[in-house]
Structure formats: C-alpha cells, structure tokens
Design a protein around this motif. Structure first.
Motif, short mmCIF file in Angstrom:
data_model
loop_
_atom_site.label_atom_id
_atom_site.label_comp_id
_atom_site.label_asym_id
_atom_site.label_seq_id
_atom_site.Cartn_x
_atom_site.Cartn_y
_atom_site.Cartn_z
N LEU A 153 -14.27 22.72 -32.59
CA LEU A 153 -13.95 22.82 -31.17
C LEU A 153 -12.51 23.28 -30.97
O LEU A 153 -12.22 24.08 -30.05
CB LEU A 153 -14.17 21.47 -30.49
N LEU A 154 -11.60 22.82 -31.82
CA LEU A 154 -10.22 23.29 -31.73
C LEU A 154 -10.14 24.77 -32.09
O LEU A 154 -9.35 25.52 -31.50
CB LEU A 154 -9.32 22.47 -32.67
N ALA A 155 -10.99 25.20 -33.03
CA ALA A 155 -11.02 26.63 -33.39
C ALA A 155 -11.50 27.47 -32.20
O ALA A 155 -10.96 28.55 -31.93
CB ALA A 155 -11.94 26.85 -34.59
N VAL A 156 -12.51 26.98 -31.48
CA VAL A 156 -12.98 27.68 -30.28
C VAL A 156 -11.86 27.75 -29.25
O VAL A 156 -11.60 28.81 -28.64
CB VAL A 156 -14.22 26.98 -29.67
N GLY A 157 -11.17 26.63 -29.05
CA GLY A 157 -10.07 26.62 -28.08
C GLY A 157 -8.94 27.55 -28.49
O GLY A 157 -8.38 28.25 -27.65
N THR A 158 -8.62 27.59 -29.78
CA THR A 158 -7.54 28.46 -30.25
C THR A 158 -7.91 29.92 -30.11
O THR A 158 -7.08 30.76 -29.75
CB THR A 158 -7.19 28.13 -31.71
N ALA A 159 -9.18 30.24 -30.40
CA ALA A 159 -9.64 31.62 -30.25
C ALA A 159 -9.52 32.07 -28.80
O ALA A 159 -9.04 33.18 -28.51
CB ALA A 159 -11.08 31.76 -30.73
N THR A 160 -9.94 31.22 -27.87
CA THR A 160 -9.78 31.58 -26.46
C THR A 160 -8.31 31.52 -26.05
O THR A 160 -7.90 32.24 -25.14
CB THR A 160 -10.61 30.64 -25.57
N GLY A 161 -7.52 30.69 -26.75
CA GLY A 161 -6.09 30.66 -26.49
C GLY A 161 -5.42 31.96 -26.86
O GLY A 161 -4.49 32.41 -26.18
N ILE A 162 -5.88 32.58 -27.94
CA ILE A 162 -5.35 33.89 -28.31
C ILE A 162 -5.66 34.91 -27.23
O ILE A 162 -4.81 35.72 -26.85
CB ILE A 162 -5.93 34.33 -29.66
N ALA A 163 -6.89 34.85 -26.70
CA ALA A 163 -7.24 35.73 -25.58
C ALA A 163 -6.39 35.38 -24.36
O ALA A 163 -6.05 36.26 -23.56
CB ALA A 163 -8.72 35.60 -25.24
N GLY A 164 -6.03 34.10 -24.23
CA GLY A 164 -5.23 33.68 -23.09
C GLY A 164 -3.79 34.13 -23.14
O GLY A 164 -3.06 34.00 -22.15
N THR A 165 -3.33 34.65 -24.30
CA THR A 165 -1.97 35.18 -24.35
C THR A 165 -1.86 36.52 -23.64
O THR A 165 -0.76 36.97 -23.34
CB THR A 165 -1.50 35.36 -25.81
N ALA A 166 -2.99 37.17 -23.36
CA ALA A 166 -2.95 38.48 -22.69
C ALA A 166 -2.25 38.41 -21.34
O ALA A 166 -1.38 39.24 -21.05
CB ALA A 166 -4.37 39.04 -22.55
N PRO A 167 -2.59 37.42 -20.46
CA PRO A 167 -1.84 37.36 -19.20
C PRO A 167 -0.36 37.08 -19.41
O PRO A 167 0.48 37.57 -18.64
CB PRO A 167 -2.51 36.19 -18.46
N THR A 168 -0.01 36.30 -20.47
CA THR A 168 1.39 35.99 -20.72
C THR A 168 2.19 37.24 -21.00
O THR A 168 3.38 37.33 -20.65
CB THR A 168 1.50 35.00 -21.90
#
Length: 283
Positions: free
Chosen positions: A200-215
């Motif tokens: 589950l943390l891996a899923v969150g981190t993968a989406t977190g990487i995608a979440g760096t796009a707005p940053t």
C-alpha cells in the motif's frame, strides 16, 4: 507484485471511463472556488507579513547569499512571494484530498464494487467522520514534514526523492482507509493495513511520484509568480486527477486483498472445524 500490477491496470482502464473523468470536475470546481476566495482575500496579507518578517530579521542578506551560492540570485526579488506560494501548496493538497475523499471516493467505491466485487459483503467498519479525522491528522504530520523540507525545493534531486515519499505516506493512510471503510469491519481494516503495509505504501509512493507533476509548476521562479492564478488552477486539477486515480488503484487493491483475506479466513475456519470434528473419532 502481481496484485499491484493487476490493480494498476484496472485503475488505469477505469480512469479512462467517462464517469471517472467527469468525477474530477466537482472536487476541482469546489477547490477552485475555495482557493479563489482565499487567495483573493489572504494572499497579499500573507506576502506583506512575510516581507515584514524578512525585513525585521534581516533575512534578505542571508537568503541572497544562499541563492547566489546555488547560482539562483535572480530569485531574490520574488523570494517572498515564492515562499508564500510554496507554503500554501500543502493546504491546496489537503483540500483536493478531502474533496476527493468525501465526494469522489464513494462514487469510485460503487463503480469498482458493482463491476468487480458484487458478492463482497459490506461490513461498514468506517464512516465519513473517520475519513475526515484520518485526513486531518495525517495532513498535520504531512504539512509539518513538508514545511521542514521546504528549503530542499531549491535542491531538485532531494526534492524529487523526499516529496514523493511524503505524498506516498499521506495518500496511503487516507486512501486505504476510504477504500476499506464500506466493505471491511474495523478489525478487518486493521488487519489488512498491517498485512499489506508495504504494498500500500508502494501504491501511495507511485501516485506520489505522479503528484510531483503539479509541484514542478511552482519551481519556475519569476514565471511561476507571473502566471500564479493559472498555475494554481492547473495544479489543483492535476492534484484532483492524481487523487482520483489513486482512489481507483487503492480501491481495486484493497477490495481484492479483503476478498482474499475473507477467503483465507473461511478456509482456516473450515479446516479448524474439520479438525475439531475428527478429534473425537481419533480419540
């Protein structure tokens, strides 16, 4: 690993569904209205307060020396507005996450459950108040760590390593609760979160990487300040889109994990019952 890949593929296909794409609109519009009002009323006072703090504490000289050391001296003139924007970013993330959790996740749950898990019983071990509380306390931890690592925004390699992990933890804690709140009991939810903590943390981190796009939109220096309203709106929509995809991925993974957990529990219970029935015969 197979469960992660399968749930990712299902989430990707579902994300392209018209209903899921339309589902991003309401959280986006609500966030946009909220932040439009907040920025209209509060952005300039925030910038003025930061400007006064920098002047009183003579921080322009120190910050200018640091920026010159990184060959980024041109940012000195817009440093205060940039800090104000970066400080507001976690709050934008929180509102996007909460609107998705309260508005989009129930629709995501029905979409996934009806199509792929119609026979899975609903124990209803969670609630919207639990979602709200989980979102708030996780965000407080996330925001504290975000602000502590804010200077690392000037060092892109460290920023790209740390912030996806922060995103991953936040997304994992909030989305996993939401994904299991309807179908799992409280005991089942705790067991699955314990047994599947790292996937589950891996899923969150993968989406977190995608979440760096707005940053990345906020790292454009003078350009990001000049196009601030546009970047703010685009960032909010990207956050909503990422969170909706994360909701789908977590939903597929968690419901599959719950289905297998109950199947294993039923098998173990049947085995114990058989062993108990055979015990008097052996005796």
């Amino acid at each position: 690993m197979r469960a992660l890949i399968v749930s990712f593929g299902r989430a990707m296909l579902s994300q392209l569904h018209v209903r899921m794409l339309l589902l991003t609109l309401l959280p986006f519009l609500l966030s946009l209205v909220l932040w439009g009002v907040v920025l209209w009323l509060g952005l300039q006072p925030l910038i003025d307060s930061l400007q006064q703090y920098f002047v009183v504490n003579d921080m322009f000289g120190a910050s200018g020396a640091i920026l010159n050391w990184f060959s980024m001296g041109m940012l000195k003139g817009v440093l205060v507005p940039l800090i104000a924007m970066w400080a507001l970013l976690p709050l934008m993330i929180l509102t996007a996450l909460m609107f998705v959790a309260l508005i989009a996740v129930p629709a995501i749950l029905e979409h996934v459950a009806r199509r792929h898990y119609p026979q899975l019983a609903r124990a209803r071990g969670g609630s919207w108040t639990g979602t709200l509380w989980t979102s708030l306390w996780c965000f407080l931890v996330f925001a504290a760590l975000w602000l502590m690592t804010l200077p690392l925004l000037l060092v892109p390699p460290l920023n790209f390593a740390l912030h996806p992990l922060l995103w991953g933890w936040l997304t994992y804690r909030v989305m996993a609760y939401d994904a299991l709140s309807e179908h799992a009991s409280a005991a089942e939810r705790r067991a699955i979160l314990r047994l599947h903590r790292w996937p589950l943390l891996a899923v969150g981190t993968a989406t977190g990487i995608a979440g760096t796009a707005p940053t990345l939109l906020w790292l454009g220096g003078v350009l990001s300040w000049f196009f601030f309203p546009l970047f703010a709106g685009l960032s909010i929509w990207l956050y909503v889109l990422v969170f909706v995809f994360a909701g789908l991925w977590f939903q597929y993974y968690c419901l599959e994990a719950l289905s297998r957990y109950r199947a294993d529990a039923a098998t173990a219970s049947a085995a114990n019952a058989t062993a108990a029935a055979e015990a008097p015969i052996r005796a």
